[in-house]
Every structure is written in C-alpha cells, then in structure tokens.
Design a protein around this motif. Structure first.
Motif, PDB file in Angstrom:
ATOM      1  N   LEU A  20       9.619  -0.630  26.558  1.00  0.00           N
ATOM      2  CA  LEU A  20       9.691  -1.710  25.570  1.00  0.00           C
ATOM      3  C   LEU A  20       8.421  -1.835  24.751  1.00  0.00           C
ATOM      4  CD1 LEU A  20      11.421  -4.493  27.688  1.00  0.00           C
ATOM      5  CD2 LEU A  20      12.415  -3.165  25.832  1.00  0.00           C
ATOM      6  N   ALA A  21       7.497  -0.860  24.944  1.00  0.00           N
ATOM      7  CA  ALA A  21       6.175  -1.043  24.328  1.00  0.00           C
ATOM      8  C   ALA A  21       6.190  -0.819  22.823  1.00  0.00           C
ATOM      9  CB  ALA A  21       5.178  -0.094  24.964  1.00  0.00           C
ATOM     10  N   ASP A  22       5.379  -1.621  22.140  1.00  0.00           N
ATOM     11  CA  ASP A  22       5.078  -1.390  20.728  1.00  0.00           C
ATOM     12  C   ASP A  22       3.903  -0.413  20.726  1.00  0.00           C
ATOM     13  OD1 ASP A  22       4.107  -1.446  18.177  1.00  0.00           O
ATOM     14  OD2 ASP A  22       3.729  -3.599  18.112  1.00  0.00           O
ATOM     15  N   PRO A  23       4.058   0.760  20.139  1.00  0.00           N
ATOM     16  CA  PRO A  23       2.974   1.765  20.226  1.00  0.00           C
ATOM     17  C   PRO A  23       1.738   1.432  19.397  1.00  0.00           C
ATOM     18  CG  PRO A  23       4.871   2.620  19.003  1.00  0.00           C
ATOM     19  CD  PRO A  23       5.243   1.240  19.426  1.00  0.00           C
ATOM     20  N   GLY A  65      12.109 -11.958  13.462  1.00  0.00           N
ATOM     21  CA  GLY A  65      10.718 -11.851  13.908  1.00  0.00           C
ATOM     22  C   GLY A  65      10.519 -10.957  15.133  1.00  0.00           C
ATOM     23  N   VAL A  66      11.609 -10.503  15.744  1.00  0.00           N
ATOM     24  CA  VAL A  66      11.476  -9.618  16.913  1.00  0.00           C
ATOM     25  C   VAL A  66      11.740  -8.186  16.443  1.00  0.00           C
ATOM     26  CG1 VAL A  66      12.382  -9.067  19.213  1.00  0.00           C
ATOM     27  CG2 VAL A  66      12.249 -11.452  18.447  1.00  0.00           C
ATOM     28  N   GLU A  67      10.811  -7.280  16.819  1.00  0.00           N
ATOM     29  CA  GLU A  67      10.945  -5.902  16.348  1.00  0.00           C
ATOM     30  C   GLU A  67      11.922  -5.120  17.216  1.00  0.00           C
ATOM     31  OE1 GLU A  67       9.664  -5.372  13.642  1.00  0.00           O
ATOM     32  OE2 GLU A  67       8.147  -6.936  13.534  1.00  0.00           O
ATOM     33  N   ASN A  68      12.567  -4.164  16.604  1.00  0.00           N
ATOM     34  CA  ASN A  68      13.378  -3.229  17.376  1.00  0.00           C
ATOM     35  C   ASN A  68      12.438  -2.129  17.869  1.00  0.00           C
ATOM     36  OD1 ASN A  68      14.916  -0.963  18.132  1.00  0.00           O
ATOM     37  ND2 ASN A  68      16.661  -1.718  16.963  1.00  0.00           N
ATOM     38  N   GLU A  69      12.120  -2.179  19.166  1.00  0.00           N
ATOM     39  CA  GLU A  69      11.071  -1.280  19.666  1.00  0.00           C
ATOM     40  C   GLU A  69      11.502   0.190  19.627  1.00  0.00           C
ATOM     41  OE1 GLU A  69      13.619  -2.645  22.848  1.00  0.00           O
ATOM     42  OE2 GLU A  69      12.335  -3.804  21.504  1.00  0.00           O
ATOM     43  N   SER A 154      15.626  -0.852   8.601  1.00  0.00           N
ATOM     44  CA  SER A 154      14.528  -1.472   7.874  1.00  0.00           C
ATOM     45  C   SER A 154      13.262  -0.639   8.001  1.00  0.00           C
ATOM     46  CB  SER A 154      14.293  -2.896   8.359  1.00  0.00           C
ATOM     47  OG  SER A 154      13.985  -2.866   9.713  1.00  0.00           O
ATOM     48  N   VAL A 155      13.245   0.314   8.970  1.00  0.00           N
ATOM     49  CA  VAL A 155      12.094   1.203   9.084  1.00  0.00           C
ATOM     50  C   VAL A 155      12.457   2.568   8.510  1.00  0.00           C
ATOM     51  CG1 VAL A 155      10.542   2.399  10.662  1.00  0.00           C
ATOM     52  CG2 VAL A 155      11.142   0.027  11.071  1.00  0.00           C
ATOM     53  N   SER A 156      11.648   3.050   7.621  1.00  0.00           N
ATOM     54  CA  SER A 156      11.938   4.344   7.012  1.00  0.00           C
ATOM     55  C   SER A 156      10.635   4.958   6.522  1.00  0.00           C
ATOM     56  CB  SER A 156      12.911   4.173   5.849  1.00  0.00           C
ATOM     57  OG  SER A 156      12.335   3.327   4.890  1.00  0.00           O
ATOM     58  N   SER A 157      10.757   6.140   5.951  1.00  0.00           N
ATOM     59  CA  SER A 157       9.545   6.791   5.460  1.00  0.00           C
ATOM     60  C   SER A 157       9.776   7.311   4.055  1.00  0.00           C
ATOM     61  CB  SER A 157       9.142   7.932   6.386  1.00  0.00           C
ATOM     62  OG  SER A 157      10.255   8.638   6.823  1.00  0.00           O
ATOM     63  N   ILE A 158       8.686   7.490   3.376  1.00  0.00           N
ATOM     64  CA  ILE A 158       8.786   8.080   2.043  1.00  0.00           C
ATOM     65  C   ILE A 158       7.672   9.102   1.888  1.00  0.00           C
ATOM     66  CG2 ILE A 158       7.499   6.133   1.032  1.00  0.00           C
ATOM     67  CD1 ILE A 158       8.768   6.828  -1.634  1.00  0.00           C
ATOM     68  N   ALA A 159       8.034  10.243   1.338  1.00  0.00           N
ATOM     69  CA  ALA A 159       7.041  11.275   1.067  1.00  0.00           C
ATOM     70  C   ALA A 159       7.056  11.543  -0.422  1.00  0.00           C
ATOM     71  CB  ALA A 159       7.397  12.545   1.834  1.00  0.00           C
ATOM     72  N   VAL A 160       5.875  11.591  -1.005  1.00  0.00           N
ATOM     73  CA  VAL A 160       5.777  11.820  -2.446  1.00  0.00           C
ATOM     74  C   VAL A 160       4.758  12.912  -2.706  1.00  0.00           C
ATOM     75  CG1 VAL A 160       5.184  10.808  -4.677  1.00  0.00           C
ATOM     76  CG2 VAL A 160       6.309   9.411  -2.975  1.00  0.00           C
ATOM     77  N   GLN A 161       5.049  13.714  -3.697  1.00  0.00           N
ATOM     78  CA  GLN A 161       4.146  14.805  -4.042  1.00  0.00           C
ATOM     79  C   GLN A 161       4.127  14.931  -5.558  1.00  0.00           C
ATOM     80  OE1 GLN A 161       5.821  18.573  -2.886  1.00  0.00           O
ATOM     81  NE2 GLN A 161       3.803  19.471  -2.586  1.00  0.00           N
ATOM     82  N   PHE A 162       2.942  15.125  -6.115  1.00  0.00           N
ATOM     83  CA  PHE A 162       2.938  15.460  -7.541  1.00  0.00           C
ATOM     84  C   PHE A 162       1.864  16.503  -7.815  1.00  0.00           C
ATOM     85  CE2 PHE A 162       0.348  11.497  -7.420  1.00  0.00           C
ATOM     86  CZ  PHE A 162      -0.845  11.965  -7.967  1.00  0.00           C
ATOM     87  N   PRO A 163       2.145  17.375  -8.768  1.00  0.00           N
ATOM     88  CA  PRO A 163       1.119  18.350  -9.124  1.00  0.00           C
ATOM     89  C   PRO A 163       0.048  17.649  -9.943  1.00  0.00           C
ATOM     90  CG  PRO A 163       3.074  18.640 -10.496  1.00  0.00           C
ATOM     91  CD  PRO A 163       3.370  17.520  -9.565  1.00  0.00           C
ATOM     92  N   GLY A 164      -1.184  18.090  -9.806  1.00  0.00           N
ATOM     93  CA  GLY A 164      -2.266  17.489 -10.594  1.00  0.00           C
ATOM     94  C   GLY A 164      -3.239  16.730  -9.720  1.00  0.00           C
ATOM     95  N   GLU A 165      -4.054  15.923 -10.376  1.00  0.00           N
ATOM     96  CA  GLU A 165      -5.186  15.294  -9.680  1.00  0.00           C
ATOM     97  C   GLU A 165      -5.119  13.788  -9.790  1.00  0.00           C
ATOM     98  OE1 GLU A 165      -7.885  17.222 -12.392  1.00  0.00           O
ATOM     99  OE2 GLU A 165      -8.559  18.509 -10.763  1.00  0.00           O
TER     100      GLU A 165
END
Ligand code: GTP
Length: 318
Positions: A20-23, A65-69, A154-165
């Motif tokens: 049940l731990a929150d890491p 208010g309670v997280e899904n562990e 409700s938890v997800s990830s996003i990855a973004v990449q662009f060429p350049g500086e």
C-alpha cells in the motif's frame, strides 16, 4: 533511517515497501536526507504487478483526496515486473494490461514473468536516478505517445521532443513556475529531460521527483558536430495538463533572433541602476549576451538577467 545497522559489508540495500506504500516519500528521502545521501544513491524503483488483479486495482475508485496506490506505484517505476502471467494466459488480455501500464508510465521497461523470475541484471545497477542515465533516455518511449492512451486514468505521462535548441533562462523560469506551487508539484511525480541549450556544447540533463529538481550540463556528453541538436522531456503525473506542458516546454525554444547584435549600444539594469553598455558577445555558455559596461567593468554573462526586462536600447540606437 539506519539501513545498515548490524551489517558490516554490503553491496546494496533492497527496500521492499508494503503493497500500500506511496513510493514518493521513500524516493525523496534519498534526495533530502544528508546521512542517507552520504552513503547511498537511489538506483531505481521496481514495481511488481499481479497481472491477475492489476486491472481491478487500477480501476478502483478512491474517495476524494485518497490516492490509488497501484497507479502511483506504476507511475514511479523504472522497471515493471508483469508477474503471475500464468494466471492470465490470454495473450490479448496480457497485451491490454501492458498497454494500460504504458498509458500510465511510458518510460518504465516491462518484463513479463512468472514467480518474478527475471535476470537480476535487469533489476540492479539501473542508475535510473543518475543524470548520466537520464541522458540515455530510450528514444522509443517517445513513440509510445501513439500507444493506447484512451483510458481515463488521472495518472499518465507525456513525452515531447523537438528539433533545435532552447533558452536555458526560459526553461529555468518555466520549471520554477511548475514546481513552485506545492499543489502543482505534488501532481508531478517524475520528470526527465535531455536538452540542447542554445550557446552550449554540453548536453543539459534534468530530472525531478515532485518539487525536488536536479539539472546540470553533462561533463562527458557533448553534442557531436554532426549530431542533430534536439530537446526531449517526459513528465509522469496526475491530472497533468498535457497541452500546457507541451506548450510550456516548446515555449522555451530559442528560435527567434535576439533583439541586439554584437556592437549594439544598450542600457542594462544593474544594482546601481541603468548603465550604458555594449554587446560584445552572443550566446556564450547558454547566456544570450555578454556585455561590456562603459566604465570597462565586464559583466561576464547575464545568467540571471531577464533579457526582456533588464535590457534596453540606448538612446539613438534602433
Ligand atoms: N501462480 C502464480 N503464483 C505466484 C506467482 N508469483 C508469486 N505467486 C504466489 O503469490 C503468493 C504471494 O506471493 P508473494 O511473493 O509473497 O507476494 P507479496 O505481494 O510480496 O506478498 P506479501 O507477503 O503480502 O508481501 C504466493 O503464494 C506466491 O507463491 C506467479 O507468477 N504465478
């Protein structure tokens, strides 16, 4: 925390948290506790998944208010052991579970297994929290963007990449905004990036857990002369506004020309007020301007200067 009490010699400590731990607090201890930091470095977070029951746990609706562990444990993972697969023999079902895990965390490598039998070399010495390791971010995770993200987690990830500086000053401003508000930072679980900074040969790497952020230029990774300079980041978090994260990151791009050129006379805001100065260099070590004050004191690099607010045209200069 006295992890090594009573043990004379050891190579590593493996911490098994309760189901049940929150890491997050465990990971954060390694960033903030001086004693722990002196002796240990966090190598990686491994999450073991019970394939038979995981979907049910991920779907569990928690009170306000309670997280899904189960979701959080996947979001923080560097490696996922998709275990007990003998209990889910249907390959389509296995693929569905894997896609669901990927929709929460695009970066963690998934190992399918039974009785958690996985070669330990895939689980130890991951160096997942080292900036050098972040540099080796597998470009494949960026492709995972097209994976099944339909589920309304409700938890997800996003990855973004662009060429350049990008402009490091803009990035610092944006990251401070992101992690400056505890409520917002609390929803950002983990983030990592590898960047090409305008005016810098070295790759800039950053990573963070909630409000704890570390970023620096790599000592031993330079952009090669033929390498395409590019910027990438991944964010994993709760209720993340993907479009605003994408826009914020892309807003750090440096493609427009600077307002002033070498030789221009400008006014610069200093502690003693506005002073006449001359632009004598551009984009050195990631800083847009090198200025020479008229009284010959050299302002080395305008690292902490907001270039849009602290720099003016001198009278008579367009
Ligand atoms: N069929 C099957 N059973 C498994 C597999 N892996 C573990 N088990 C069984 O699942 C049960 C729980 O395993 P544990 O490894 O103790 O799981 P745990 O979640 O760490 O349990 P705690 O003791 O509560 O921490 C045991 O009876 C294991 O034999 C697997 O791949 N397939």
């Amino acid at each position: 925390m006295d992890l090594d009490r009573g043990v004379e010699q050891f190579d590593a400590v493996i911490i098994e948290t309760t189901g049940l731990a929150d890491p997050a607090p465990v990971a954060q201890t390694f960033f903030v506790d001086d004693e722990i930091q002196a002796m240990y470095k966090l190598d990686g977070i491994i999450t073991v998944v019970d394939s038979k029951h995981v979907m049910q746990h991920l779907d569990e609706k928690k009170p306000e208010g309670v997280e899904n562990e189960a979701v959080e444990q996947l979001a923080f993972a560097d490696r996922v052991l998709l275990n007990k697969l003998d209990l889910v023999p249907d390959l389509a079902e296995q693929a569905k579970i894997e896609a669901r895990i990927k929709s929460i965390n695009t970066t963690a490598e998934i190992f399918r297994c039974q009785y958690s039998k996985v070669d330990p070399k895939h689980l130890l010495n991951l160096n997942a929290f080292s900036l050098t390791r972040v540099l080796e971010m597998d470009p494949e995770f960026l492709e995972a963007e097209g994976a099944d993200h339909q589920h309304d987690d409700s938890v997800s990830s996003i990855a973004v990449q662009f060429p350049g500086e990008l402009n490091i000053l803009k990035l610092e401003e944006w990251i401070s905004y992101l992690i400056g508000d505890p409520a917002r930072a609390n929803n950002l679980f983990r983030y990592k990036g590898v960047l090409a900074v305008k005016g810098h040969d070295r790759k800039f790497v950053f990573q963070g857990v909630h409000m704890l952020f570390a970023g620096s230029y790599s000592d031993d990774h330079l952009w090669g002369p033929d390498e395409t300079r590019e910027c990438r980041f991944v964010f994993i978090g709760k209720n993340i506004d993907k479009e605003s994260l994408r826009a914020g990151f892309e807003g750090c791009k440096q493609d427009e020309k600077l307002r002033f050129a070498v030789g221009d006379n400008v006014e610069v805001q200093t502690k003693e007020g506005w002073k006449d100065a001359k632009v004598i260099g551009l984009w050195e070590k990631g800083c847009p301007y090198r200025l020479e004050l008229k009284d010959k004191v050299l302002i080395a690099l305008l690292e902490h200067l907001n270039i849009s607010h602290n720099l003016h045209c001198s009278k008579g200069v367009t």
